[in-house]
Motif scaffolding. Structure first.
Motif, mmCIF file in Angstrom:
data_model
loop_
_atom_site.group_PDB
_atom_site.id
_atom_site.type_symbol
_atom_site.label_atom_id
_atom_site.label_comp_id
_atom_site.label_asym_id
_atom_site.label_seq_id
_atom_site.Cartn_x
_atom_site.Cartn_y
_atom_site.Cartn_z
ATOM 1 N N LEU A 1 0.838 -1.195 0.000
ATOM 2 C CA LEU A 1 0.000 0.000 0.000
ATOM 3 C C LEU A 1 0.875 1.249 0.000
ATOM 4 O O LEU A 1 1.509 1.561 1.012
ATOM 5 N N ILE A 2 0.962 1.948 -1.072
ATOM 6 C CA ILE A 2 1.708 3.195 -1.278
ATOM 7 C C ILE A 2 3.161 3.081 -0.821
ATOM 8 O O ILE A 2 4.049 2.944 -1.622
ATOM 9 N N GLU A 3 3.417 3.151 0.493
ATOM 10 C CA GLU A 3 4.789 3.105 1.017
ATOM 11 C C GLU A 3 5.025 1.950 1.987
ATOM 12 O O GLU A 3 6.085 1.875 2.593
ATOM 13 N N THR A 4 4.054 1.080 2.174
ATOM 14 C CA THR A 4 4.209 -0.016 3.130
ATOM 15 C C THR A 4 3.851 -1.362 2.498
ATOM 16 O O THR A 4 2.970 -1.445 1.652
ATOM 17 N N PRO A 5 4.525 -2.429 2.934
ATOM 18 C CA PRO A 5 4.218 -3.768 2.422
ATOM 19 C C PRO A 5 2.972 -4.343 3.082
ATOM 20 O O PRO A 5 2.527 -3.876 4.127
ATOM 21 N N THR A 6 2.410 -5.355 2.454
ATOM 22 C CA THR A 6 1.301 -6.117 3.031
ATOM 23 C C THR A 6 1.699 -7.590 3.057
ATOM 24 O O THR A 6 2.756 -7.960 2.571
ATOM 25 N N ALA A 7 0.818 -8.428 3.587
ATOM 26 C CA ALA A 7 1.063 -9.875 3.599
ATOM 27 C C ALA A 7 0.472 -10.542 2.359
ATOM 28 O O ALA A 7 0.354 -11.755 2.304
ATOM 29 N N ARG A 8 0.118 -9.759 1.361
ATOM 30 C CA ARG A 8 -0.395 -10.286 0.100
ATOM 31 C C ARG A 8 0.756 -10.645 -0.832
ATOM 32 O O ARG A 8 1.826 -10.049 -0.768
ATOM 33 N N PHE A 9 0.505 -11.603 -1.719
ATOM 34 C CA PHE A 9 1.479 -12.032 -2.710
ATOM 35 C C PHE A 9 0.802 -12.091 -4.073
ATOM 36 O O PHE A 9 -0.408 -12.291 -4.158
ATOM 37 N N GLU B 1 13.101 -4.121 7.920
ATOM 38 C CA GLU B 1 12.586 -5.470 8.117
ATOM 39 C C GLU B 1 11.200 -5.309 8.701
ATOM 40 O O GLU B 1 10.897 -4.305 9.341
ATOM 41 N N TYR B 2 10.372 -6.313 8.496
ATOM 42 C CA TYR B 2 9.002 -6.187 8.989
ATOM 43 C C TYR B 2 8.341 -7.547 9.162
ATOM 44 O O TYR B 2 8.735 -8.535 8.548
ATOM 45 N N ILE B 3 7.346 -7.535 10.019
ATOM 46 C CA ILE B 3 6.411 -8.641 10.183
ATOM 47 C C ILE B 3 5.050 -8.008 9.946
ATOM 48 O O ILE B 3 4.726 -6.988 10.574
ATOM 49 N N VAL B 4 4.251 -8.555 9.039
ATOM 50 C CA VAL B 4 3.003 -7.909 8.652
ATOM 51 C C VAL B 4 1.873 -8.930 8.543
ATOM 52 O O VAL B 4 2.093 -10.076 8.155
ATOM 53 N N LEU C 1 0.107 -13.881 7.204
ATOM 54 C CA LEU C 1 1.256 -13.339 7.920
ATOM 55 C C LEU C 1 2.502 -13.511 7.054
ATOM 56 O O LEU C 1 2.715 -14.569 6.462
ATOM 57 N N ALA C 2 3.323 -12.432 6.981
ATOM 58 C CA ALA C 2 4.549 -12.474 6.186
ATOM 59 C C ALA C 2 5.662 -11.745 6.926
ATOM 60 O O ALA C 2 5.416 -10.904 7.789
ATOM 61 N N VAL C 3 6.888 -12.082 6.560
ATOM 62 C CA VAL C 3 8.073 -11.404 7.093
ATOM 63 C C VAL C 3 8.905 -10.975 5.886
ATOM 64 O O VAL C 3 8.967 -11.687 4.884
ATOM 65 N N GLY C 4 9.490 -9.770 5.986
ATOM 66 C CA GLY C 4 10.239 -9.270 4.852
ATOM 67 C C GLY C 4 11.513 -8.549 5.240
ATOM 68 O O GLY C 4 11.657 -8.059 6.363
#
Length: 181
Positions: free
Chosen positions: A10-18, A103-106, A87-90
């Motif tokens: 979403l714009i500037e942030t990741p999601t747990a979608r692939f 790094e993130y957990i989303v 849930l995803a980690v990046g």
């Protein structure tokens, strides 16, 4: 949808979608001070990889503008179910200069016509109104970003992963009942 760094988000942030398995995407994003060219590959249903090249027009670098290369990786931990979010980690800018490292957990959950996302971000995603790093309870060295790691670009900087302060980020995506809008 894609976010400005090339991955699903979403714009500037990741999601747990692939994206669908095997999808390849090439794109360009531009804002006031940054231009990015990226290529994204959905290797398997559980891993997304983005190669990106960023130009910073705000910072001269000799006779040219400042440039940065990076690799972003996102791994699916759990698929979304009827009652639980995906849930995803990046890891962003893995092996790069660290200018965009985060790094993130989303977690992402679809409810009615809205896709809700909430995450915990380190590095560039740590923003303002920071929280103490939960990993510093196990390893006190994790409370400082990159403690004991190299600051040179082009090297794997394991010391900065999931270190420093954290912030909560989130967002939502609304799907209208009108097709293709």
């Amino acid at each position: 949808s894609q976010y400005s760094y090339g991955g699903v988000g979403l714009i500037e942030t990741p999601t747990a979608r692939f994206s669908p398995d095997g999808e390849f995407l090439f794109g360009i994003s531009s804002s006031d001070t940054y231009r990015r060219v990226y290529s994204k590959m959905q290797f398997l249903p559980w891993i997304e990889a983005v190669l990106k090249y960023t130009e910073g027009t705000w910072k001269p670098y000799g006779a040219q503008t400042w440039k940065d290369k990076g690799i972003d990786l996102k791994f699916r931990l759990f698929e979304e179910s009827a009652h639980m979010p995906g849930l995803a980690v990046g890891i962003n800018d893995f092996g790069g200069t660290g200018a965009y490292s985060s790094e993130y957990i989303v977690a992402t959950k679809h409810a009615y016509d809205v896709d809700w996302t909430i995450g915990l971000g380190w590095g560039r995603l740590a923003g303002v109104n920071n929280l103490n790093n939960p990993f510093s309870w196990i390893d006190e060295g994790r409370s400082i970003r990159g403690k004991g790691s190299s600051i040179l670009g082009g090297s794997l900087n394991i010391g900065r992963l999931f270190s420093g302060v954290v912030s909560i980020f989130g967002g939502f995506e609304y799907f209208t009942p009108i097709d293709n809008l």
